[in-house]
Write an enzyme that holds these catalytic residues in place. Structure first.
Site, PDB file in Angstrom:
ATOM      1  CE  LYS A  55      -1.240   2.559   2.819  1.00 52.81           C
ATOM      2  NZ  LYS A  55      -0.880   3.964   3.238  1.00 52.81           N
TER       3      LYS A  55
ATOM      4  CB  THR B  95       8.797  -0.101   1.251  1.00 52.61           C
ATOM      5  OG1 THR B  95       7.858  -0.235   0.210  1.00 52.61           O
ATOM      6  CG2 THR B  95       8.680  -1.292   2.155  1.00 52.61           C
TER       7      THR B  95
ATOM      8  CD  GLU C  62      -2.070  10.970  -0.675  1.00 51.54           C
ATOM      9  OE1 GLU C  62      -2.480  10.333   0.323  1.00 51.54           O
ATOM     10  OE2 GLU C  62      -1.506  12.072  -0.603  1.00 51.54           O
TER      11      GLU C  62
ATOM     12  CG  ASN D 233      -1.975  14.951   0.981  1.00 50.95           C
ATOM     13  OD1 ASN D 233      -1.661  14.167   1.867  1.00 50.95           O
ATOM     14  ND2 ASN D 233      -1.813  14.657  -0.306  1.00 50.95           N
TER      15      ASN D 233
ATOM     16  CB  THR E 174     -12.408  16.853   7.284  1.00 43.03           C
ATOM     17  OG1 THR E 174     -11.679  17.418   6.166  1.00 43.03           O
ATOM     18  CG2 THR E 174     -11.959  17.527   8.556  1.00 43.03           C
TER      19      THR E 174
END
Length: 394
Positions: free
Chosen positions: A170, A181, A267, A389, A394
């Protein structure tokens, strides 16, 4: 050797995952384990962040005792990081509960966590979830370790005489590992001494997971574990043998595959960025330059904007702490020559436009006549990275 993008469990290994309701904001799988029928030789590498999470401290200590493991438990949503003595005691409790459930010595159990920093684990939910984990063979463990990941990262590989390697990983953000890692767990039914496996793992981590970067941040929870239980029945793999060379090659392929999957799922990422560097005096210099390229925010932003501004790549190369001469530099972008022997050979940037619009952007760099080679992988820097990020809690 062919990499399979699925989990094929090696002999004697089992895994499971489930939704333990660790977060009130999510209904995804958040708890899992990997179990071996017998004691396995083990190796691990861990984050160098100065504030390692409780599971990192405990598992590092556990593995280094005997280089042996038989089970590991992992959760997402909560990192159990920066949680003080209570957090460490909670990790110890996980270890003891798994050991009791499986009737093992607690020093054969690894503990791992990922998720939000600074909150204590909800231990009642953890214990209830652990009680429901089964010895089966599914891909739920890969789902249970995901946080901001958009896809599972799994790979399997058969090698030698019907021996198997399998890995899950992951990682999507806070990725800039250094002897660590994010999270990755690899199993094999080959037989190899834990101390030899530890040495090999460190070597291959430098070539694979340590060569990816998403945002320059090393997580408090980075962890890579390899377990080898010998259940294939094949003879022990010894150093300086052809069987060792074959195993090393197979493990390298698997780790590289998982590392690239992490890089491509950064991301908010829309592109996988690869840098291949050659011509340095040694491999370390080549790896440093390659990682500088894929880690440059200017390069990453240009990749997202599909801007054929190759000058940003040159800037990144020049920022690497390696002695270089401009007259020896060559640069190719997605197979299109841009610079040769320090001279610009592509004056019309429109020829680069189609290349930089590709979902895979490859920079091939030569810096001289040395034998050194290195690779690194990363992603572009998108608006979605900032959004993810900015709103993580939230």
């Amino acid at each position: 050797m062919e990499i399979l993008n699925s989990l094929v469990w090696p002999k004697g290994f089992y895994g499971d995952g489930l939704h333990a309701k660790l977060s009130r904001y999510s209904d995804k799988f958040d708890l899992g384990w990997i179990v071996s029928d017998c004691v396995a030789d083990a190796a691990g590498v861990f984050t160098l962040n100065k504030f390692p999470a409780a599971p990192v401290k405990l598992t590092k200590k556990t593995i280094h005792k005997m280089q042996k493991l038989q089970a590991l438990v992992v959760n997402s949503t909560n990192a159990n990081s920066f949680t003080g003595q209570e957090g460490y005691d909670n990790a110890l409790s996980e270890q003891k509960v798994i050991a009791k459930k499986l009737e093992l010595d607690k020093d054969l159990v690894a503990v791992s966590s990922t998720g939000l920093i600074g909150e204590q684990l909800p231990m009642k939910k953890m214990f209830f979830g652990i009680e429901k984990l089964r010895k089966c063979k599914n891909d739920h463990i890969a789902q249970a370790i995901m946080t901001t990941d958009t896809k599972q990262k799994v790979a399997s590989l058969k090698f030698g005489q019907n021996q198997m390697l399998m890995g899950v990983a992951k990682g999507s953000g806070m990725i800039h590992p250094n002897m660590g890692t994010m999270l990755s767990f690899i199993c094999t039914d080959a037989k190899i001494d834990g101390r030899l496996l530890q040495k090999l793992l460190r070597e291959l981590t430098d070539l694979t997971f340590n060569q990816i970067t998403i945002d320059g941040d090393t997580s408090t929870n980075d962890m890579l574990i390899v377990m080898a239980n010998g259940a294939s029945g094949q003879p022990e793999i010894l150093a300086n043998s052809k069987e060792y060379d074959l195993f090393k090659h197979a493990l390298h392929l698997l780790m590289k595959n998982l590392a690239i999957k992490i890089a491509s799922d950064g991301e908010g990422a829309s592109k996988l960025v690869t840098a291949n560097v050659c011509g340095t005096e040694n491999n370390l210099d080549a790896r440093m330059i390659a990682k500088k390229i894929v880690g440059s925010n200017l390069v990453k932003a240009a990749a997202f904007g599909e801007d054929p501004n190759w000058g940003r790549v040159i800037d990144a190369i020049g920022n690497a702490e390696v002695d270089l001469e401009a007259r020896k530099i060559a640069l190719t972008i997605n197979s299109i020559p841009v610079i040769s022997k320090g001279q610009v050979v592509l004056n019309d940037l429109s020829f680069l436009q189609d290349a930089v619009e590709d979902k895979r952007l490859v920079f091939d760099v030569s810096v001289g006549n040395g034998s050194g080679k290195g690779q690194a992988w990363g992603s572009d820097l998108t608006y979605d990275y900032v959004k993810i990020n900015a709103m993580y809690r939230t």
